[in-house]
Structure formats: C-alpha cells, structure tokens
Design an enzyme around this catalytic site. Sequence first.
Site, short mmCIF file in Angstrom:
data_model
loop_
_atom_site.label_atom_id
_atom_site.label_comp_id
_atom_site.label_asym_id
_atom_site.label_seq_id
_atom_site.Cartn_x
_atom_site.Cartn_y
_atom_site.Cartn_z
CG ASP A 88 0.41 8.03 -2.79
OD1 ASP A 88 1.44 7.56 -2.32
OD2 ASP A 88 0.37 8.70 -3.84
CD GLU A 112 5.44 11.66 -6.38
OE1 GLU A 112 5.59 10.93 -7.36
OE2 GLU A 112 5.71 11.29 -5.22
CG ASP A 148 -0.37 12.28 -7.68
OD1 ASP A 148 -0.68 11.17 -8.16
OD2 ASP A 148 0.77 12.56 -7.27
CG PHE A 155 -0.31 6.16 -10.80
CD1 PHE A 155 -0.23 4.78 -10.85
CD2 PHE A 155 0.85 6.89 -11.07
CE1 PHE A 155 0.97 4.12 -11.14
CE2 PHE A 155 2.05 6.26 -11.36
CZ PHE A 155 2.11 4.87 -11.41
CB SER A 156 -2.56 9.22 -6.10
OG SER A 156 -1.88 8.29 -5.30
CD1 TRP A 174 7.56 8.26 -2.63
CD2 TRP A 174 7.68 6.08 -3.12
NE1 TRP A 174 6.32 7.86 -3.09
CE2 TRP A 174 6.38 6.53 -3.39
CE3 TRP A 174 7.99 4.73 -3.34
CZ2 TRP A 174 5.38 5.68 -3.88
CZ3 TRP A 174 6.99 3.89 -3.83
CH2 TRP A 174 5.71 4.37 -4.10
CD GLN A 219 -1.95 4.69 -6.23
OE1 GLN A 219 -1.05 4.50 -7.02
NE2 GLN A 219 -3.23 4.67 -6.60
CD1 TRP A 266 4.00 1.65 -5.89
CD2 TRP A 266 4.88 1.10 -7.87
NE1 TRP A 266 3.48 2.50 -6.84
CE2 TRP A 266 4.01 2.17 -8.06
CE3 TRP A 266 5.54 0.56 -8.98
CZ2 TRP A 266 3.78 2.75 -9.33
CZ3 TRP A 266 5.32 1.12 -10.24
CH2 TRP A 266 4.45 2.21 -10.39
CG MET A 284 -1.69 1.30 1.42
SD MET A 284 -2.82 1.25 2.84
CE MET A 284 -1.68 1.59 4.18
#
Length: 486
Positions: A22, A200, A145, A78-79, A290, A38, A46, A20
């Site tokens: 965001d 981001e 995003d 994606f987010s 990250w 995510q 990922w 998992m």
Amino acid sequence: GVSLDPYRPAFHFTPAENWMNDPNGLVWIDDRYHLFFQYNPEGADWGNMSWGHATSPDLLTWTEHPVALPYRDDEQVFSGSVVVDHANTSGFGDGVIPPLMAMYTSVYPDGRQAQSLAVSVDSGTTWHPFAGNPVLDRGSHAFRDPKVIRAADRDGRERWVMVAVEAERREVLVFSSDDLREWRHESTVGAFGPGGVVWECPDLFPLDVDDDPLRQRWVLLLSINPVGADADPDGSSMAYLVGDFDGHRFTPDESPGWQRLDHGRDFYAGVTFDNAPDGRRIMLGWMNNWRYAADIPTAPWRGAMSLPRELALRTIDGRVRLVQSLPRELAAIDPAAGETLLDGVDLDGVRRLPIGCNVLLDVEWEPRGARRIGMDLLVGDGTATRLSYDVESGRLSLDRSNSGHVDVHPDFPSSSRALVPLREGRLRVQLAVDGCLVEVFADDGAVTVSDQAFADADAVGGAVFADGPSTVWVRRRTALAARDDP
Ligand code: FRU
C-alpha cells in the site's frame, strides 16, 4: 535494446528492490510530494512491515529515500497517513515549522493492532515515533489503516477526524481529536455488503460535483479483500460511496450504493494526498492483487504504484460518479516528442503500430458499421494484452489471458469488463502502458481498468483493429522518463 528487467515500469514508482504494497502517508510539503509505502526492507516477500519513502517534485519522477519508519522486533508498521499540523495542535512542533504527523497501525507480537503517532520536524526526512504510543488501542486484532483529515464539527469548529477499519467486522470507524493524541469515537459505517471479505484502507474527502462548490459531496473510499477458503478468485478491489459527512457521521446518498472504483484486477489500497496544492485531490493505488501478489515474477522488486490520478465528481447519465484523470503534470509528458500515429484514418481490419512498452496513448474510434473495435498492447510472439469493445452491448474489456506469462497463479488469467457508452458515436480511451502495467481510462475517467501483464521483453508491438468500417485516431506521447526505448 532488450532490458534485463523488462517488467520494470519507467514512469510509475517501484522500489529499487524488495517488497512493496500500500501507499501510505501521501502528503505534499515544501514543493515535494511524499510517498511512503508498505515495505519489507529485507526481502521481496511480504513481512517486516515498515514505511519506505520516496519523493517527487512533479508526480512523475520519484526518488527513493531510506526507510522512514522501520519495523522493530516488537512492532510492525502497517498502513496509515500523514497530515501537516499547520497550527501545531499536537504541540510537537517548534512553533515555526509545522510538524508532519504520521498516524500508522502498530502491530504487536500478540497480534494486537493499534494506532500510533510519529513526528517529523524536518519536512518528512526523519521520523520519530511518539513515546506515548499507541494513542488508540481497542484491544482489537483487526483495527487498522488510519486516515486523518481536517473537518469541521456541527458547530463549524475544525478538528482532526480519523477513519480506520475494523477489518473483519466490515466497519469504518470515525473518530475525532483536537491534538491527534486523544481520540473520541464518533460513528461507525457498516457492516453491509457481502461477507467473506475484510475492509481495508479507507479514505474520506469532499469534492465539488460538476465543479460547483455549492454541490459538495463526500467520498468514502474502501479497499475490499476476500478472505477464507472459498474466497472470490477475482481477489481484492476497491469501491466508493458518495454521500454526506457532517463532521461526525457519514451518510451515503444511495443505500448501500457502492460503485466499483476500478474495473481491473490490479488497483488496491488507493488513498489521497494530504495538503495537495490548490485543493487538488490526487490518489495513488498499489497495482496488485492480494490473490497473487506473492507470486508476481518481478525481481529484485515486487510491487508497483499506479499513476497518480486526479479525482473529481461528475454527474454522468444521472448518477454522481467519481472520475479519475491523469494530472496535468503527466498530460504534459514531453509533448514535443509526441507523435500522431493515426489521424482519423479509415480502418476495417488490423493496423500495426510502433507502440513500445513505455507509453501514454490517446486513442479514439468511431465505429461506422464495425461491431468490435480495439487495440492489442504488448504484442509479442503470439501473445498480446487485448483491449476490445463490443459496440452493441457497450462492453469494454481488457483481456490478459494471452498476455505472456499467465502462469503466475491459477487465477491470474482474466478478462476485466466494464460498460462504457459511446459518446457522440465515439469511444475515446487514454492508455498507459509501462513495463508490466496497463491502465485504461475510459468515458472521461468514469471507468478505469488497471491490470498487470507480464509479456516477454520483446513484446513491444501494438495494433488497432475494427471488424468493419471505422475511423481511428491514435496519438502517442513518448514518456519523458522512458527507461529503455526499444
Ligand atoms: C492492505 C493491508 C492493510 C495493512 C497492510 C499491511 O493491503 O492489508 O490493511 O495495513 O496491507 O501490509
């Protein structure tokens, strides 16, 4: 007893299994908080990015649901965000139940990133991508995003506003729309600040300064991730700007004016709930970095959310600052089971305390001659995560360089620092310790420090210390949902 999964938090959300990152699509509807995230439905690394789903009645206990938006061979998800389309401006509703509209980033096999819509007409249970996706495509490979809000234009007319990033250009783009399908570019924030990073997960919302509705300011949240060969080893972090938004353009009050949102290493991609009751502004972040997210030693899950944090703006020492506090739902964690461990006790040395590893603590020190005060958490055999405060410099630090399994990654050992003045001669902090997560709230929430720490399963001790005369108060709140009380 000793848990088989000692890192698993008890009162923070983690997925039962798999990767998992965001938080996505945070929204409140029908007495439920929805958290999408995510998620890789197929593994603990990922990839296969999809939107996982969980709900909570109280921001404390979460129930995980089936994947809401699965990846496909030709599209990763994606987010993004979710809004409640109360007036059915999108036309996707049946005119009775307002549709929930998700706006997310589609990532295509050629690397293009564009914004797409999905609809739920059953209050968030099932989701259907819009047949006309994507709705906003600039041919970019780093356009992502989207966070959608409702905001008035200069003439006072409400419509949708979206902020999204051109991540590599270090830009936040502002768009507007009447129906969530057709978007006009309004303005661009950035690029500014240091290069060698991607921007981001933006968010944009108004808050009253010092609870005064006549002094409303706008907050722009941003997540910043260093990239490239000589990237900053501290890794990813969040920042915010306070400014004005006229419905078209965001103007920061100070230029550039970034303030750090959290001083630890593990708070990223934080965004806020849409449609929260009573105009509350509540944020969740991903408690990871990250720099080493792929290496953290949890299984079969990887990645945790922060506690929910209620946001406000306060003038502190002449500057408008974002303050974060635990929502009242958490402050009320089983107060009957709470326990005052130290009630204004003289301390000059070390005092061990039964703390455990799933706990909320209120701690207060009055240094009366002591120059260093603090607390050891997750204390094991020769290891501890140390919170300490230097009275003279006002520096608070959270040091995990001896926290246990620090060989997670070469850049994992760290000591995070922030300046926190004494108030009325005292340092007051609120601490959440939960499995592998430590969150510190200091200076009434103007400073937070969030870190992961991977201690041994039996590292459940704690201690307060002072290197000279001091007075200490420690109140423990037993977590209602505590998983494995040692
Ligand atoms: C932030 C981020 C987003 C992206 C998502 C992909 O952590 O990189 O920019 O949408 O994660 O999983």
